[in-house]
Scaffold this active site. Structure first.
Site, PDB file in Angstrom:
ATOM      1  CG  ASN A  71      -2.110  -1.523   1.462  1.00  0.00           C
ATOM      2  OD1 ASN A  71      -2.299  -1.022   0.218  1.00  0.00           O
ATOM      3  ND2 ASN A  71      -1.971  -1.552   2.460  1.00  0.00           N
ATOM      4  CB  CYS A  80      -3.481  -5.141  -5.977  1.00  0.00           C
ATOM      5  SG  CYS A  80      -3.367  -3.432  -7.030  1.00  0.00           S
TER       6      CYS A  80
END
Length: 279
Positions: A71, A80
């Site tokens: 992140n 992701c």
């Protein structure tokens, strides 16, 4: 461009899926390891490059590549979806193959060329037990004991989906962080607000844990599609309308397939002075 195994400099690619943007670092031939402080420095949109997530491509003995995600605050992320699609497209173009496999903390994922410049990735089956999401205690995942009765879904990372009358009307910059850190989610959560925009069409906006507001999110799109089907609001194949564009999600017997466009924007190199300053 610097060699990929040059310890003094660090090559990277900038990619995005519907405006959900990524820095991608290819470590299949070795190279500098990444610290949380370096990831956060790269994420700085004023002093670094900026991204919603950072992805690392690593070698794998069991698949075409292994992917590791971070992140923007430097914390790790197990999955992701849009970054996976972007990297899948890069590897499809690199190899000339139409199908390949990738390994993430989510497990072994299949990817394929969907034609028309689009790429499909199977994000695996949704996680529908409270410990797997994970939640702090056993509750009804379809109607959490939170105002608005959101739905909890695991896609390798936790998701909290609120079905609202108008997703556009929600102040997500306030609403998102309030729920990202809700005590029911011990690892924090991605937060989505969504409403039906037509038959099997869902308008969705997203707040991503560790990052904030993003134009799109692949794993969030998968979670919203699963949540809508569980609520009986839609079928299992839907179009998710995001700020950055549309994704097609199809919850099949073998997992949740996500299809949409990707973009490889540019290549660059982080310089030795930048890396030395970060440490």
């Amino acid at each position: 461009m610097a060699r990929r195994n040059d310890p003094e400099r660090l090559p990277f690619m900038k990619m995005h899926g519907l405006g959900n943007d990524f820095v991608v670092i290819d470590r299949r031939q070795g190279g500098r390891p990444l610290s949380a402080s370096l990831v956060a420095a790269i994420a700085d949109r004023h002093r670094g490059v900026g991204f919603d997530q950072l992805a690392v491509i690593e070698p794998s003995a069991e698949a075409d590549a292994r992917l590791v995600f971070y992140n923007a605050d430097g914390s790790p992320s197990a999955t992701c979806g849009n970054a996976t699609r972007c990297i899948a497209r890069h590897l499809i173009d690199e190899t000339g193959r139409r199908e390949l496999t990738l390994v993430t903390e989510r497990g072994r994922l299949s990817a394929r060329d969907a034609g028309g410049g689009r790429t499909s990735v199977n994000m695996g089956p949704p996680i529908l037990d409270w410990q797997g999401v994970p939640l702090a205690r056993e509750v009804d995942l379809d109607r959490l004991p939170i105002a608005g009765e959101p739905v909890a879904t695991g896609m390798g990372n936790p998701h909290c989906t609120f079905f609202v009358p108008d997703a556009e009307a929600v102040d997500l910059a306030t609403f998102g962080p309030e729920h990202e850190h809700h005590p029911l989610f011990p690892e924090r959560t991605n937060v989505q607000v969504a409403h039906l925009a037509g038959p099997d069409r869902i308008r969705m906006r997203v707040w991503e844990r560790g990052t904030g507001l993003t134009l799109a999110s692949g794993s969030s799109s998968c979670a919203v599609a699963v949540a809508a089907a569980r609520r009986g609001l839609t079928g299992r194949a839907v179009t998710i309308l995001l700020d950055g564009g549309d994704l097609q999600i199809d919850w099949r017997a073998d997992g949740v397939w996500m299809t949409g466009p990707t973009a490889h924007v540019f290549d660059g190199v982080f310089t030795a002075p930048f890396l030395a300053e970060v440490g």
